[in-house]
Write a protein that holds these residues in place. Sequence first.
Motif, short mmCIF file in Angstrom:
data_model
loop_
_atom_site.label_atom_id
_atom_site.label_comp_id
_atom_site.label_asym_id
_atom_site.label_seq_id
_atom_site.Cartn_x
_atom_site.Cartn_y
_atom_site.Cartn_z
N THR A 1 0.85 -1.18 0.00
CA THR A 1 0.00 0.00 0.00
C THR A 1 0.89 1.24 0.00
OG1 THR A 1 -1.72 -1.18 1.21
CG2 THR A 1 -1.81 1.22 1.27
N GLN B 1 -2.32 0.62 -4.48
CA GLN B 1 -1.74 -0.64 -4.03
C GLN B 1 -1.11 -1.28 -5.26
OE1 GLN B 1 -4.99 -2.83 -2.21
NE2 GLN B 1 -4.23 -2.26 -0.18
N ILE C 1 3.40 -1.21 4.15
CA ILE C 1 2.59 0.00 3.99
C ILE C 1 3.54 1.18 3.98
CG2 ILE C 1 0.82 1.49 5.01
CD1 ILE C 1 -0.37 -1.02 6.31
#
Length: 163
Positions: free
Chosen positions: A35, A58, A117
């Motif tokens: 992400t 993503q 992330i």
Amino acid sequence: MRLRFNAFGLLAVLLIATVASGCASIINGTRQIITLSSTPEGAEIFENGYSIGTTPTQLRFKRGEDHLLTFRLEGYEDVRVTLEKELDPIVFLNLTSILGYAIDFSNGAAYKLDPSIVDVMMREESMSSVQASDGGIHIVFFTTEQVAHAMETLADTPSEPRP
């Protein structure tokens, strides 16, 4: 008796298929979803000089290699982030299957990427510059960070009485 042989044969085929394939390859696959976001949004993401997307998004990356990403947004400094491959403990589910380890390490499934992330804070480009305008007036621009640093420096400087 013939029915037992077929059941035994099927069990043997399933056992061989399980041992012959990498456990991490089955569970994780060879790519990982990462992400990616930025503040402000809309930064273009580059890898090896190629645009691969715009935040927020993503994207899927190969697990078996490091990835150097550059986030670029007009008016802001570029931000570089490295997705580093790390050994994924799930590879140890291969137990004693040397072939399973070989498969997982050769196709990259034995690794995971860190971080999974990425949220970057874009910094405005340095606005410290001097420009001449009509009438000989000079205009100087500073970022809030530069002003804060100057204020701290002034606060730490002992003042001398003026004559």
